[in-house]
Design an enzyme around this catalytic site. Structure first.
Site, PDB file in Angstrom:
ATOM      1  N   GLY A  62       0.983  -1.160  -0.018  1.00  0.00           N
ATOM      2  CA  GLY A  62       0.120   0.240   0.129  1.00  0.00           C
ATOM      3  C   GLY A  62       0.930   1.358   0.002  1.00  0.00           C
ATOM      4  O   GLY A  62       2.093   1.443   0.410  1.00  0.00           O
ATOM      5  N   GLN A  67       2.820   9.794   1.170  1.00  0.00           N
ATOM      6  CA  GLN A  67       4.135   9.356   1.309  1.00  0.00           C
ATOM      7  C   GLN A  67       5.067   9.680   0.142  1.00  0.00           C
ATOM      8  O   GLN A  67       6.166   9.675   0.189  1.00  0.00           O
ATOM      9  CB  GLN A  67       4.092   7.997   1.230  1.00  0.00           C
ATOM     10  N   CYS A 108       6.657  -0.134   7.443  1.00  0.00           N
ATOM     11  CA  CYS A 108       6.314   1.060   6.529  1.00  0.00           C
ATOM     12  C   CYS A 108       7.371   1.485   5.707  1.00  0.00           C
ATOM     13  O   CYS A 108       8.407   1.464   6.193  1.00  0.00           O
ATOM     14  CB  CYS A 108       5.768   2.214   7.524  1.00  0.00           C
ATOM     15  N   LEU A 109       6.966   1.877   4.138  1.00  0.00           N
ATOM     16  CA  LEU A 109       7.998   2.369   3.576  1.00  0.00           C
ATOM     17  C   LEU A 109       8.511   3.576   3.822  1.00  0.00           C
ATOM     18  O   LEU A 109       9.533   3.965   3.129  1.00  0.00           O
ATOM     19  CB  LEU A 109       7.447   2.452   2.121  1.00  0.00           C
ATOM     20  N   HIS A 150      -4.092   1.150   7.936  1.00  0.00           N
ATOM     21  CA  HIS A 150      -2.613   1.587   7.929  1.00  0.00           C
ATOM     22  C   HIS A 150      -2.523   2.803   6.873  1.00  0.00           C
ATOM     23  O   HIS A 150      -2.152   4.009   7.385  1.00  0.00           O
ATOM     24  CB  HIS A 150      -1.585   0.398   7.471  1.00  0.00           C
ATOM     25  N   GLU A 151      -2.978   2.516   5.682  1.00  0.00           N
ATOM     26  CA  GLU A 151      -3.053   3.825   4.909  1.00  0.00           C
ATOM     27  C   GLU A 151      -3.753   4.937   5.251  1.00  0.00           C
ATOM     28  O   GLU A 151      -3.561   6.187   5.024  1.00  0.00           O
ATOM     29  CB  GLU A 151      -3.567   3.172   3.357  1.00  0.00           C
ATOM     30  N   HIS A 154      -2.101   7.085   7.694  1.00  0.00           N
ATOM     31  CA  HIS A 154      -1.228   7.875   6.680  1.00  0.00           C
ATOM     32  C   HIS A 154      -1.984   9.069   6.303  1.00  0.00           C
ATOM     33  O   HIS A 154      -1.561  10.163   6.472  1.00  0.00           O
ATOM     34  CB  HIS A 154      -0.463   7.337   5.525  1.00  0.00           C
TER      35      HIS A 154
END
Length: 164
Positions: A62, A67, A108-109, A150-151, A154
């Site tokens: 995702g 991000q 997480c990226l 999670h997204e 963000h």
């Protein structure tokens, strides 16, 4: 929407620099995103295409728009085994969630090398628009629900390393 234009500049700058994923502790990750006007314009279409490319390039499941430097309320996911079924979520809203929660480890990226145990709802019911402007409503369970939450965090300026 002056703020969106400013952040689209951040998105364009990141694209030129080739390092698209904004990393913690960059304060931009803490900024809540803004609703997207529909129908999408060509900038939004380009943003979504780039988000999907970056998600795959970085082996993510995702990616939220903030991000990569955009303040638009958009995220993409691909939870398929084949990694060929990206889904686009525009202006998502969680409408319902389970009382039951489960704690699992997340990465997480934007926080490379950091893992965190995060307690999340087992299911969430989500309302959103797709890239074609069609409204959707669906209940997601287990891993897909975790990725959605999670997204969504963000998009609200939260990171998984903040949540216990």
């Amino acid at each position: 929407m002056m703020a969106v234009d400013i952040y689209m500049d951040v998105f364009v700058k990141n694209k030129i620099e080739k390092d698209m994923i904004i990393k913690y502790p960059n304060k931009f990750l803490r900024e809540p995103t803004v609703m997207v006007d529909l129908p999408l314009n060509t900038d939004h279409e380009s943003l979504i295409k780039t988000m999907i490319e970056e998600m795959y390039k970085n082996n993510g499941v995702g990616l939220a728009a903030n991000q990569i430097g955009s303040s638009n309320k958009i995220f993409v996911i691909d939870i398929s085994n084949e990694r060929n079924n990206p889904q686009v979520f525009i202006n998502p809203i969680i409408k319902k969630q389970s009382k039951e929660k489960l704690t699992e480890e997340e990465g997480c990226l934007s926080c490379p090398g950091q893992l965190s145990n995060v307690r999340r709802h087992i299911y969430v019911a989500l309302k959103w628009f797709c890239e074609h402007g069609k409204e959707h409503y669906k209940t997601f369970y287990n891993f897909p629900a975790r990725v959605i939450q999670h997204e969504m965090d963000h998009l609200n300026g939260k990171l998984c390393i903040d949540i216990n």
